[in-house]
Design a protein around this motif. Structure first.
Motif, PDB file in Angstrom:
ATOM      1  N   UNK A  21      -5.276  13.101   0.281  1.00  0.00           N
ATOM      2  CA  UNK A  21      -4.452  11.911   0.157  1.00  0.00           C
ATOM      3  C   UNK A  21      -5.137  10.846  -0.700  1.00  0.00           C
ATOM      4  N   UNK A  22      -4.306  10.095  -1.423  1.00  0.00           N
ATOM      5  CA  UNK A  22      -4.780   8.971  -2.232  1.00  0.00           C
ATOM      6  C   UNK A  22      -3.911   7.770  -1.907  1.00  0.00           C
ATOM      7  N   UNK A  23      -4.546   6.611  -1.809  1.00  0.00           N
ATOM      8  CA  UNK A  23      -3.816   5.379  -1.506  1.00  0.00           C
ATOM      9  C   UNK A  23      -3.973   4.380  -2.640  1.00  0.00           C
ATOM     10  N   UNK A  51      -7.890   4.120  -3.327  1.00  0.00           N
ATOM     11  CA  UNK A  51      -8.765   4.444  -2.204  1.00  0.00           C
ATOM     12  C   UNK A  51      -8.470   5.837  -1.674  1.00  0.00           C
ATOM     13  N   UNK A  52      -9.473   6.412  -1.036  1.00  0.00           N
ATOM     14  CA  UNK A  52      -9.257   7.628  -0.269  1.00  0.00           C
ATOM     15  C   UNK A  52      -8.505   7.270   1.010  1.00  0.00           C
ATOM     16  N   UNK A  53      -7.830   8.251   1.575  1.00  0.00           N
ATOM     17  CA  UNK A  53      -7.130   8.041   2.841  1.00  0.00           C
ATOM     18  C   UNK A  53      -7.730   8.956   3.909  1.00  0.00           C
ATOM     19  N   UNK A  54      -7.050   9.048   5.039  1.00  0.00           N
ATOM     20  CA  UNK A  54      -7.580   9.792   6.179  1.00  0.00           C
ATOM     21  C   UNK A  54      -7.908  11.236   5.814  1.00  0.00           C
ATOM     22  N   UNK A  93       0.857  -1.178   0.000  1.00  0.00           N
ATOM     23  CA  UNK A  93       0.000   0.000   0.000  1.00  0.00           C
ATOM     24  C   UNK A  93       0.901   1.238   0.000  1.00  0.00           C
ATOM     25  N   UNK A  94       0.595   2.174  -0.896  1.00  0.00           N
ATOM     26  CA  UNK A  94       1.341   3.439  -0.949  1.00  0.00           C
ATOM     27  C   UNK A  94       0.366   4.601  -0.796  1.00  0.00           C
ATOM     28  N   UNK A  95       0.802   5.640  -0.101  1.00  0.00           N
ATOM     29  CA  UNK A  95      -0.013   6.843   0.086  1.00  0.00           C
ATOM     30  C   UNK A  95       0.674   8.035  -0.581  1.00  0.00           C
ATOM     31  N   UNK A  96      -0.134   8.889  -1.200  1.00  0.00           N
ATOM     32  CA  UNK A  96       0.384  10.052  -1.922  1.00  0.00           C
ATOM     33  C   UNK A  96      -0.375  11.306  -1.505  1.00  0.00           C
ATOM     34  N   UNK A  97       0.293  12.433  -1.671  1.00  0.00           N
ATOM     35  CA  UNK A  97      -0.281  13.734  -1.346  1.00  0.00           C
ATOM     36  C   UNK A  97      -0.620  14.462  -2.638  1.00  0.00           C
ATOM     37  N   UNK A  98      -1.820  15.043  -2.714  1.00  0.00           N
ATOM     38  CA  UNK A  98      -2.196  15.889  -3.840  1.00  0.00           C
ATOM     39  C   UNK A  98      -1.864  17.334  -3.500  1.00  0.00           C
ATOM     40  N   UNK A 120      -4.691  16.605 -15.102  1.00  0.00           N
ATOM     41  CA  UNK A 120      -5.870  16.999 -15.878  1.00  0.00           C
ATOM     42  C   UNK A 120      -6.713  18.056 -15.172  1.00  0.00           C
ATOM     43  N   UNK A 121      -6.636  18.101 -13.848  1.00  0.00           N
ATOM     44  CA  UNK A 121      -7.411  19.121 -13.117  1.00  0.00           C
ATOM     45  C   UNK A 121      -6.478  20.132 -12.441  1.00  0.00           C
ATOM     46  N   UNK A 122      -5.237  20.205 -12.957  1.00  0.00           N
ATOM     47  CA  UNK A 122      -4.317  21.236 -12.506  1.00  0.00           C
ATOM     48  C   UNK A 122      -3.599  20.959 -11.211  1.00  0.00           C
ATOM     49  N   UNK A 123      -3.502  19.685 -10.827  1.00  0.00           N
ATOM     50  CA  UNK A 123      -2.844  19.324  -9.572  1.00  0.00           C
ATOM     51  C   UNK A 123      -1.609  18.479  -9.842  1.00  0.00           C
ATOM     52  N   UNK A 124      -0.877  18.201  -8.789  1.00  0.00           N
ATOM     53  CA  UNK A 124       0.279  17.307  -8.850  1.00  0.00           C
ATOM     54  C   UNK A 124       0.157  16.287  -7.730  1.00  0.00           C
ATOM     55  N   UNK A 125       0.826  15.162  -7.902  1.00  0.00           N
ATOM     56  CA  UNK A 125       0.874  14.125  -6.865  1.00  0.00           C
ATOM     57  C   UNK A 125       2.292  14.043  -6.337  1.00  0.00           C
ATOM     58  N   UNK A 126       2.442  14.061  -5.020  1.00  0.00           N
ATOM     59  CA  UNK A 126       3.771  14.102  -4.400  1.00  0.00           C
ATOM     60  C   UNK A 126       4.063  12.797  -3.660  1.00  0.00           C
ATOM     61  N   UNK A 127       5.118  12.067  -4.065  1.00  0.00           N
ATOM     62  CA  UNK A 127       5.532  10.865  -3.347  1.00  0.00           C
ATOM     63  C   UNK A 127       6.476  11.223  -2.205  1.00  0.00           C
ATOM     64  N   UNK A 128       5.926  11.731  -1.138  1.00  0.00           N
ATOM     65  CA  UNK A 128       6.718  12.195   0.005  1.00  0.00           C
ATOM     66  C   UNK A 128       6.075  11.720   1.296  1.00  0.00           C
TER      67      UNK A 128
END
Length: 376
Positions: free
Chosen positions: A55-57, A48-51, A13-18, A86-94
């Motif tokens: 966040x995206x998991x 999945x959604x996260x807390x 399982x990996x979690x990412x920040x938008x 596509x909606x002007x965001x980025x995903x951060x693997x941090x």
């Protein structure tokens, strides 16, 4: 006694920040991004959604080979990056948000997460942290408990290898993993105790969930625990990783460690170095790993080590030596050896984040995250 290795499967399982690519601040649009993601074939991953609503998991399927896991992780990461862009965001693997606005974080719209947020108070208000969770199959809960007992001395080494969260609220925390430190504030965290049996484990869980401050077994945040859903040991010590190959490296090392410990079943706990260490020693070692990552010393839990510090590289090599027979049996040794060499050469995520900021300020983190997210 000749060792026989139980062939184990694993999942990740990996979690990412938008984030907003202009400000690097977290953006609470996870549900929108998940809905917009181009679906896979239904087997390569789940999303999945996260807390928090920023966040995206991702969850891989059950894997037997590193190639399966890497393909799943990259598939998800590439689709996540595209949907966010596509909606002007980025995903951060941090492992932690380097920058975040003041004020309470927005919790995801599920009943359980809302309950957790109410319980956590100010701790939940700052839960801008992402982890990597590795599940490794075990034949039974009793065997899983014995694995939990014996892997405890190695968890700090894995934590040091995975450090990827040096920044917090726009400043250097001076920790390689601020995420590990942040998590220490939750109700039940850190190292699990030594368990006599699965019945002992279950009884302790029951007593905790009978309190007013632990909602359910999933709320118990030990850095290694038995899964409440799958027949697995779940190792939760690692930060989210910059690159998918580093996530797979961690998973293979954890699988090798679990496989090794299963092969030692029936031996005296006193023959397993560090298994009976005092909890305060283990906890001090985890704090040390979070503070310095691979850039300092780690506690040596070996029979002759006396808990003295030795270089992180030496401790990492000791872990590799310990699990090498299991890695060779599974065919994973070459991948793991190359992966460790890559981390020692390129740096942990924390080291690479600091180098990016040194070169370009916080603006340098955006390109680092974007390049690392889908790096092959």
């Amino acid at each position: 006694m000749e060792q026989g290795y139980y062939v184990v499967t694993f999942g990740i399982e990996e979690e990412f920040l938008l984030t907003d690519p202009r400000t690097a601040a977290p953006v609470t649009r996870a549900a929108e991004v998940i809905a917009a993601m181009t679906p896979g074939d239904g087997k390569s991953f789940t999303s999945n959604a996260e807390f928090l609503a920023c966040q995206v998991e991702s969850t891989t399927p059950i894997c037997s080979e590193p190639e399966e896991a890497l393909a799943s992780l990259l598939d998800f990461r590439e689709r996540l990056a595209a949907a966010a862009a596509d909606i002007g965001l980025a995903a951060a693997p941090t492992g932690a948000a380097p920058l975040a606005e003041q004020g309470p974080a927005v919790v995801s719209e599920t009943v359980r997460y809302r309950q957790m947020g109410e319980m956590a108070g100010g701790v939940g208000d700052e839960q801008y942290v992402n982890g990597t969770h590795v599940h490794v199959a075990v034949p039974s809960r009793d065997q899983g408990v014995q694995v939990l007992n014996r892997l405890r001395p190695w968890l700090s080494t894995l934590g040091a290898l995975s450090t990827n969260s040096p920044y917090w609220h726009g400043r250097d925390s001076r920790f390689a993993s601020w995420r590990i430190i942040h998590y220490r504030r939750w109700t039940v965290q850190g190292f699990a105790p030594y368990f006599r049996s699965a019945a002992d484990y279950d009884a302790r869980i029951a007593r905790l969930t009978a309190t007013d401050v632990v909602l359910d077994p999933g709320h118990i945040g030990w850095i290694a625990r038995l899964s409440n859903t799958f027949p697995t040991v779940e190792v939760r010590v690692a930060d989210a990783q910059l690159e998918a190959r580093d996530t797979v490296l961690l998973a293979l090392m954890i699988r090798g460690l679990v496989t090794t410990l299963l092969a030692e079943e029936g031996s005296d706990p006193e023959d397993s170095p560090g298994a009976l260490d005092d909890p305060e020693i283990l906890d001090a070692g985890l704090w040390q790993a979070a503070r310095f990552g691979l850039g300092g010393n780690l506690l040596d839990h070996g029979p002759a080590g006396g808990h003295q510090g030795r270089t992180a590289a030496n401790q990492l090599n000791a872990l590799l030596d310990y699990i090498r027979p299991a890695l060779e049996d599974s065919g994973d040794y070459r991948y793991v050896r190359a992966g460790v060499a890559h981390v020692l050469d390129a740096g942990t995520g924390a080291q690479r984040q600091r180098e990016a900021v040194r070169r370009a300020g916080f603006a340098g983190l955006g390109p680092l995250f974007a390049q690392s997210l889908t790096a092959r």
